[in-house]
Structures are given as C-alpha cells and as structure tokens.
Design an enzyme around this catalytic site. Structure first.
Site, PDB file in Angstrom:
ATOM      1  N   ASP A 121     -12.465 -29.553  16.584  1.00  0.00           N
ATOM      2  CA  ASP A 121     -13.561 -28.639  17.102  1.00  0.00           C
ATOM      3  C   ASP A 121     -12.991 -27.415  17.524  1.00  0.00           C
ATOM      4  O   ASP A 121     -11.689 -27.478  17.954  1.00  0.00           O
ATOM      5  CB  ASP A 121     -14.312 -29.405  18.008  1.00  0.00           C
ATOM      6  N   GLU A 144     -32.801 -22.618  46.087  1.00  0.00           N
ATOM      7  CA  GLU A 144     -31.882 -21.631  46.246  1.00  0.00           C
ATOM      8  C   GLU A 144     -30.477 -22.147  46.143  1.00  0.00           C
ATOM      9  O   GLU A 144     -29.577 -21.201  46.045  1.00  0.00           O
ATOM     10  CB  GLU A 144     -32.078 -20.678  47.511  1.00  0.00           C
ATOM     11  N   ARG A 200     -17.993 -37.465  24.835  1.00  0.00           N
ATOM     12  CA  ARG A 200     -17.643 -37.211  23.304  1.00  0.00           C
ATOM     13  C   ARG A 200     -16.113 -37.306  23.261  1.00  0.00           C
ATOM     14  O   ARG A 200     -15.468 -37.607  22.049  1.00  0.00           O
ATOM     15  CB  ARG A 200     -17.991 -36.325  22.657  1.00  0.00           C
TER      16      ARG A 200
HETATM   17  N1  SAM Z   1     -29.014 -19.305  44.549  1.00  0.00           N
HETATM   18  C1  SAM Z   1     -27.996 -19.677  43.447  1.00  0.00           C
HETATM   19  C2  SAM Z   1     -26.934 -18.719  43.266  1.00  0.00           C
HETATM   20  O1  SAM Z   1     -27.513 -17.361  42.755  1.00  0.00           O
HETATM   21  O2  SAM Z   1     -25.856 -19.061  43.373  1.00  0.00           O
HETATM   22  C3  SAM Z   1     -28.635 -20.238  42.300  1.00  0.00           C
HETATM   23  C4  SAM Z   1     -29.322 -21.458  42.651  1.00  0.00           C
HETATM   24  S1  SAM Z   1     -29.887 -22.322  41.037  1.00  0.00           S
HETATM   25  C5  SAM Z   1     -31.598 -21.659  40.964  1.00  0.00           C
HETATM   26  C6  SAM Z   1     -30.415 -23.990  41.595  1.00  0.00           C
HETATM   27  C7  SAM Z   1     -29.202 -24.919  41.206  1.00  0.00           C
HETATM   28  O3  SAM Z   1     -29.000 -25.067  40.108  1.00  0.00           O
HETATM   29  C8  SAM Z   1     -27.746 -24.791  41.817  1.00  0.00           C
HETATM   30  O4  SAM Z   1     -27.470 -25.025  43.267  1.00  0.00           O
HETATM   31  C9  SAM Z   1     -26.821 -25.400  40.673  1.00  0.00           C
HETATM   32  O5  SAM Z   1     -26.740 -26.854  41.152  1.00  0.00           O
HETATM   33  C10 SAM Z   1     -27.751 -25.266  39.596  1.00  0.00           C
HETATM   34  N2  SAM Z   1     -26.969 -24.322  38.643  1.00  0.00           N
HETATM   35  C11 SAM Z   1     -27.709 -22.870  38.390  1.00  0.00           C
HETATM   36  N3  SAM Z   1     -27.192 -22.391  37.465  1.00  0.00           N
HETATM   37  C12 SAM Z   1     -26.103 -23.029  37.171  1.00  0.00           C
HETATM   38  C13 SAM Z   1     -24.699 -22.817  36.307  1.00  0.00           C
HETATM   39  N4  SAM Z   1     -24.738 -21.767  35.576  1.00  0.00           N
HETATM   40  N5  SAM Z   1     -23.846 -23.771  36.269  1.00  0.00           N
HETATM   41  C14 SAM Z   1     -24.078 -25.093  37.075  1.00  0.00           C
HETATM   42  N6  SAM Z   1     -24.977 -25.160  37.798  1.00  0.00           N
HETATM   43  C15 SAM Z   1     -26.243 -24.088  37.981  1.00  0.00           C
END
Ligand code: SAM
Length: 268
Positions: A183, A130, A168
């Site tokens: 780009d 989570e 890059r």
């Molecule tokens: N419960 C959190 C929320 O809704 O904000 C989401 C948790 S996600 C399932 C698990 C992890 O994936 C996060 O702690 C983050 O490190 C990463 N993550 C998921 N989506 C992301 C995004 N769009 N950008 C960056 N990191 C992401």
C-alpha cells in the site's frame, strides 16, 4: 500474564455510539470483529452527566458561539473505561481526536498497532460542539490526533478512521498480508496504478508488461510507476527517503523520459 495475543481494544467515548455501526457492520473491520481480532465498546458521557436532562455541554466562558463539552462527565466516563481496562489487566492510553492534534500518518498507525498487539487498550475521546473543556484535556488526555487540516462536526469519524487503519494492520486481518505491505506510504512511496479485466476499456489498454507473465519485469514496472507517481503527486515523500540503487536508476530513467517528452512537445 502476557497481554500479547489479546484482541485490540477500542473504548470509544461518544454521544453518538450508533455511528460506529459503520465500522462494526461492514467490510474488513466487521469480519475481523467477528473473528475476535478486535473489540469495541461505546461509552456515552450522557450516562455520567449528573443531570436528569443528561446534558454534557454548556456555554463557553467569555461568550461566543456554540457549546463546550463539560469536563466532569468526560472525566467520569474516561475513569470508568480505564477501570474496566485495568480489571482486564490492560494498560490504557487516552487519545483525543482533535483537529489540533498531530496528523495521523502511516508511521503512527503502525506504532499504535504494535501497542494494540501488546495489549494496550485505547480510549478514544470523540469531541462535539466547539470542542472539549481544556482542563479535561490537560488532566486526562495523553495524545491528540488529527485526521487532516479541516474541521468535522465530531470526533467519531476520525476515531473510526484511526481504528480502521489500525485494524487492517493487525495480524491475520487482511486475507493477503502482502496487500498491506504494498500500500501507499508503507515503503515511503505511493502505490502503483492497478488494472483488472477487460484488457481494453474505452480505447485504453492495460500496460502490456502486466499481461506478460514475466514477474521480474512486472515488479520493476510497478516500482517505476510507484516512483513516477510519487514524484508527480507527493515529491515531499521522496525528499525524506533514501533510494536504493535500483530506485535511483529507475528515477533517472523517469527523468530522461520526461525530458525527452518535453523535447518532443517543443518545450525547453
Ligand atoms: N473548535 C474546534 C477547533 O476549531 O479546533 C473544532 C471543534 S469540532 C466542530 C468538534 C470535534 O470534532 C472536535 O472536538 C474533535 O473531536 C472532532 N474533530 C473535528 N475535526 C477533526 C479533525 N480534523 N481530526 C480529528 N478530530 C476532529
């Protein structure tokens, strides 16, 4: 001691270090890694768990679904990575990948690239479950970065996205440096369309001007195509950008051609 000229450094905190083979083992990042232009180390918080089961998560206070990453192992692993970077004479920057962070943009990528070139070592914190105990984020994280308004299962793919975008841009990484400067987003526009052989494919011909060998006409056609494409797909980019005299003229041409096209279709 000057840190400039050292390879870019990414210390990634992850319970899935094997995922990073996608970046270290293929394409431009792999070649740049082999050339010593960047370095990668994985730090597994399970090695700092303190429990024989090597667990790094626990149930959320207040109840609810899923698990939360415990602060203790994450603080220990981040401090270990910071200590290693300090031994190497580098300042550290701790970035947490999070859907709640600031959206990653070309501008932020360039700022991070300059920091990497100046010797800053990045510590990229990849969440799972989570998410991460908020107190750890408050204590240890300097910046939260998101790769888009959607949720992935973990921070590893976002971390690799950030790393690839920075790598890059490092000097010498792209064979033809001009290819990065043309780009999308670099000049505040989307890139123009590209074509290769054959000259005709399934009844569609490559635009004649691209076969002409006239470099001035080709440059002008590409700029106009980039402007038209940006106006159609990302008008927000044009609203935030001053236009040169040539771009203003080309945009006026695009608008005239559009109006003419509508007239021919009987639209008003
Ligand atoms: N419960 C959190 C929320 O809704 O904000 C989401 C948790 S996600 C399932 C698990 C992890 O994936 C996060 O702690 C983050 O490190 C990463 N993550 C998921 N989506 C992301 C995004 N769009 N950008 C960056 N990191 C992401």
């Amino acid at each position: 001691m000057s840190l400039a000229g050292k390879p870019a450094l990414f210390d990634c905190v992850t319970i899935f270090p094997e995922m990073f083979a996608a970046l270290t083992g293929a394409g431009i990042p792999r070649k740049a890694l082999e050339e010593g232009r960047w370095c990668f180390r994985a730090w597994n918080p399970r090695d700092f768990s303190g429990f024989t089961a090597r667990s790094v998560d626990d149930r959320p206070y207040g109840g609810g679904p899923g698990m939360v990453m415990r602060p203790g192992p994450l603080e220990a692993v981040i401090r270990a990575a910071q200590a290693r970077q300090a031994e190497e004479g580098r300042p550290s920057r701790v970035i947490c990948l999070s859907p709640q962070g600031a959206l990653l943009t070309h501008q932020r990528v360039m700022e991070l690239t300059r920091q990497a070139e100046a010797g800053t070592g990045f510590i990229l914190l990849c969440g799972r479950y989570e998410g991460i105990d908020e107190r750890l984020i408050a204590r240890m994280v300097e910046e939260e970065i998101s790769v888009g308004d959607f949720v992935l299962s973990g921070g590893e793919l976002p971390a690799m996205t950030l790393m690839d975008a920075v790598i890059r841009q490092l000097p010498g990484v792209l064979g033809d440096a001009a290819s990065a400067s043309e780009d999308s987003f670099v000049a505040g526009l989307l890139d123009c369309p590209h074509y290769t052989r054959p000259e005709e494919y399934q009844g569609q011909r490559v635009p004649e001007v691209l076969l002409s060998g006239n470099h001035a006409s080709i440059r002008r056609w590409r700029l106009k195509a980039a402007l038209a494409r940006t106006r159609e797909r990302r008008p927000d980019l044009l609203r935030n950008r001053a236009l040169s005299a040539e771009e203003t003229q080309l945009l006026a041409e695009i608008l005239r051609e559009e109006a003419h096209g509508k007239e021919q279709c009987g639209e008003h």
